[in-house]
Design a protein around this motif. Structure first.
Motif, PDB file in Angstrom:
ATOM      1  N   ALA A  49      39.759  30.076  37.324  1.00 15.33           N
ATOM      2  CA  ALA A  49      38.652  30.688  36.601  1.00 15.33           C
ATOM      3  C   ALA A  49      39.211  31.515  35.433  1.00 15.33           C
ATOM      4  N   PRO A  50      38.527  31.469  34.275  1.00 13.42           N
ATOM      5  CA  PRO A  50      39.022  32.211  33.114  1.00 13.42           C
ATOM      6  C   PRO A  50      39.277  33.693  33.405  1.00 13.42           C
ATOM      7  N   ASN A  51      38.452  34.306  34.280  1.00 12.95           N
ATOM      8  CA  ASN A  51      38.681  35.735  34.522  1.00 12.95           C
ATOM      9  C   ASN A  51      39.924  36.009  35.379  1.00 12.95           C
ATOM     10  N   ASN A  52      40.563  34.939  35.868  1.00 13.82           N
ATOM     11  CA  ASN A  52      41.837  35.135  36.559  1.00 13.82           C
ATOM     12  C   ASN A  52      43.044  35.003  35.633  1.00 13.82           C
ATOM     13  N   ALA A  53      42.774  34.697  34.369  1.00  7.41           N
ATOM     14  CA  ALA A  53      43.889  34.490  33.430  1.00  7.41           C
ATOM     15  C   ALA A  53      44.854  35.684  33.355  1.00  7.41           C
ATOM     16  N   PRO A  54      44.356  36.938  33.431  1.00 11.65           N
ATOM     17  CA  PRO A  54      45.298  38.066  33.376  1.00 11.65           C
ATOM     18  C   PRO A  54      46.375  38.001  34.458  1.00 11.65           C
ATOM     19  N   GLN A  55      46.065  37.310  35.553  1.00 10.98           N
ATOM     20  CA  GLN A  55      47.075  37.183  36.615  1.00 10.98           C
ATOM     21  C   GLN A  55      48.319  36.476  36.101  1.00 10.98           C
ATOM     22  N   LEU A  56      48.118  35.602  35.131  1.00 12.35           N
ATOM     23  CA  LEU A  56      49.268  34.861  34.612  1.00 12.35           C
ATOM     24  C   LEU A  56      50.141  35.719  33.694  1.00 12.35           C
ATOM     25  N   THR A  57      49.538  36.723  33.078  1.00 14.79           N
ATOM     26  CA  THR A  57      50.339  37.679  32.309  1.00 14.79           C
ATOM     27  C   THR A  57      51.250  38.433  33.277  1.00 14.79           C
ATOM     28  N   LEU A  58      50.664  38.844  34.392  1.00 15.47           N
ATOM     29  CA  LEU A  58      51.437  39.597  35.388  1.00 15.47           C
ATOM     30  C   LEU A  58      52.513  38.701  35.992  1.00 15.47           C
ATOM     31  N   LEU A  59      52.151  37.451  36.256  1.00 12.33           N
ATOM     32  CA  LEU A  59      53.134  36.493  36.791  1.00 12.33           C
ATOM     33  C   LEU A  59      54.304  36.324  35.813  1.00 12.33           C
ATOM     34  N   SER A  60      53.983  36.250  34.528  1.00 14.35           N
ATOM     35  CA  SER A  60      55.036  36.074  33.523  1.00 14.35           C
ATOM     36  C   SER A  60      55.975  37.262  33.523  1.00 14.35           C
ATOM     37  N   ALA A  61      55.408  38.451  33.638  1.00 13.71           N
ATOM     38  CA  ALA A  61      56.239  39.654  33.651  1.00 13.71           C
ATOM     39  C   ALA A  61      57.171  39.640  34.859  1.00 13.71           C
ATOM     40  N   VAL A  62      56.661  39.176  35.995  1.00  8.47           N
ATOM     41  CA  VAL A  62      57.504  39.094  37.196  1.00  8.47           C
ATOM     42  C   VAL A  62      58.616  38.051  36.980  1.00  8.47           C
ATOM     43  N   ALA A  63      58.254  36.921  36.361  1.00 12.00           N
ATOM     44  CA  ALA A  63      59.257  35.869  36.123  1.00 12.00           C
ATOM     45  C   ALA A  63      60.388  36.377  35.229  1.00 12.00           C
ATOM     46  N   VAL A  64      60.023  37.045  34.157  1.00 10.05           N
ATOM     47  CA  VAL A  64      61.051  37.558  33.233  1.00 10.05           C
ATOM     48  C   VAL A  64      61.912  38.612  33.941  1.00 10.05           C
TER      49      VAL A  64
END
Ligand code: BTX
Length: 323
Positions: free
Chosen positions: A146-161
């Motif tokens: 769902a589009p409103n879950n997109a911010p989760q991917l920002t957080l995921l990216s920060a964890v990956a980096v």
């Protein structure tokens, strides 16, 4: 182009040994003259290849500067970064990633540049990146969420980096909500997620990642110099950007697959473990009020949870925060 990449893989797979031109031409099904031409081109791109008559070729060193073939070589992901576009200079890797995404590029496509003439942060803030040494890259994703879950991917990216930095360099970094990576209270990296979506469907996401790696602090504008840090500045040594990028992409793919399968919970936990100032008091400024509160964690949707002075938990979607 494909042949050249296969040639690099062949050379790389026979570490410290010569492969004859004959073998190479058999493997690739091209003439010896073509092999010789490819080798010449690779040398011009910065590969150090030793050629000895009667013995053949041996790869001594891959170039330190980035190129598509350097970036593709030995990348152990299934799809993240398997389609790589590298340019020495771009206005912003975000712009090119959007263009590619609109014309239907595959999920996992990565755009990377050495310099950006108009790198951007959130809310159209400037991201200083018109100098080389950093990692400036954008990843195209097409998740069925769902589009409103997109911010989760920002957080995921920060964890990956963060995970990649910890694995590769054994440095602990912190994540400052929502999207900054902090080291010794200074900004090391930023993440910008942009999306093209309909009400209930994401067409595509572009995740921009900017990391200060091999720059000297002097390349930054005066105002930023006291607020930013690069890995070189901290470690006093150059980092091999290719290895670092691979580490990030591999880490990202692991987390992303986990996320698609098991949801946000595991990511949320890793994020909170690295959160900057968790459990401490912060000052918030929202359109409604200014107040102090204890930073408790993040919600499932990526919003901030704080405990105000009455002991109530409040959910914050956006605020100016004085950390
Ligand atoms: P942000 O809006 O959270 O942060 C922007 C702020 O960070 C700026 O206002 C400035 O204070 C500070 N800043 C600017 N440049 C740097 C820098 N090189 N290092 C540390 N701090 C800086 C963060 O936005 C998201 C940044 C994403 C950047 C990537 S790079 C690849 C992709 N392409 C692109 O144009 N943006 C993304």
């Amino acid at each position: 182009k494909k042949n050249k990449e296969r040639l690099i893989s062949l050379l790389a797979s026979s570490k410290n040994a010569y492969i004859s031109g004959e073998n190479l031409s058999e493997e690739l099904q091209v003439t010896r003259t073509s092999i010789w031409k490819y080798i010449k081109e690779l040398k011009e791109e910065g590969y150090e290849i030793e050629a000895i008559r009667k013995k053949g070729y041996m790869l001594k060193q891959i170039p330190l500067h980035l190129s598509e073939s350097v970036l593709k070589w030995d990348l152990k992901t299934a799809f993240i970064g398997q389609n790589i576009i590298y340019r020495p200079v771009l206005s912003s890797t975000q712009d090119m990633a959007h263009e590619l995404a609109r014309s239907g590029c595959e999920a996992g496509t990565l755009v990377i540049a050495d310099k950006q003439t108009s790198g951007r942060g959130r809310l159209n803030r400037e991201w200083e990146s018109n100098h080389s040494g950093g990692i400036w890259m954008s990843l195209v994703l097409r998740p069925e969420i769902a589009p409103n879950n997109a911010p989760q991917l920002t957080l995921l990216s920060a964890v990956a980096v963060s995970n990649a930095i910890e694995k590769l360099l054994a440095i602990d970094v912190q994540i400052k909500w929502p999207n900054d990576i902090f080291l010794h209270n200074k900004k090391l990296a930023g993440i910008l997620t942009e999306m093209q979506a309909e009400v209930d469907k994401i067409n595509y996401l572009v995740i921009g990642i900017g990391i200060n790696v091999n720059q000297q602090i002097e390349v930054f504008g005066e105002e930023l110099q006291s607020k930013v840090i690069s890995l070189k500045e901290l470690l006093d040594q150059e980092i091999d950007r290719k290895t670092f990028i691979h580490c990030i992409l591999e880490e990202f793919e692991l987390l992303y697959n986990d996320y698609l399968e098991n949801g946000f919970k595991p990511i949320q936990k890793s994020w909170v473990d690295k959160a900057y100032k968790i459990g401490e008091e912060i000052s918030l400024k929202t359109p409604k009020k200014n107040f102090k509160a204890i930073f408790e964690g993040i919600e499932h949707d990526g919003s901030l949870l704080v405990e105000n002075s009455n002991g109530d938990i409040e959910k914050i979607y956006s605020a100016e925060i004085d950390w």
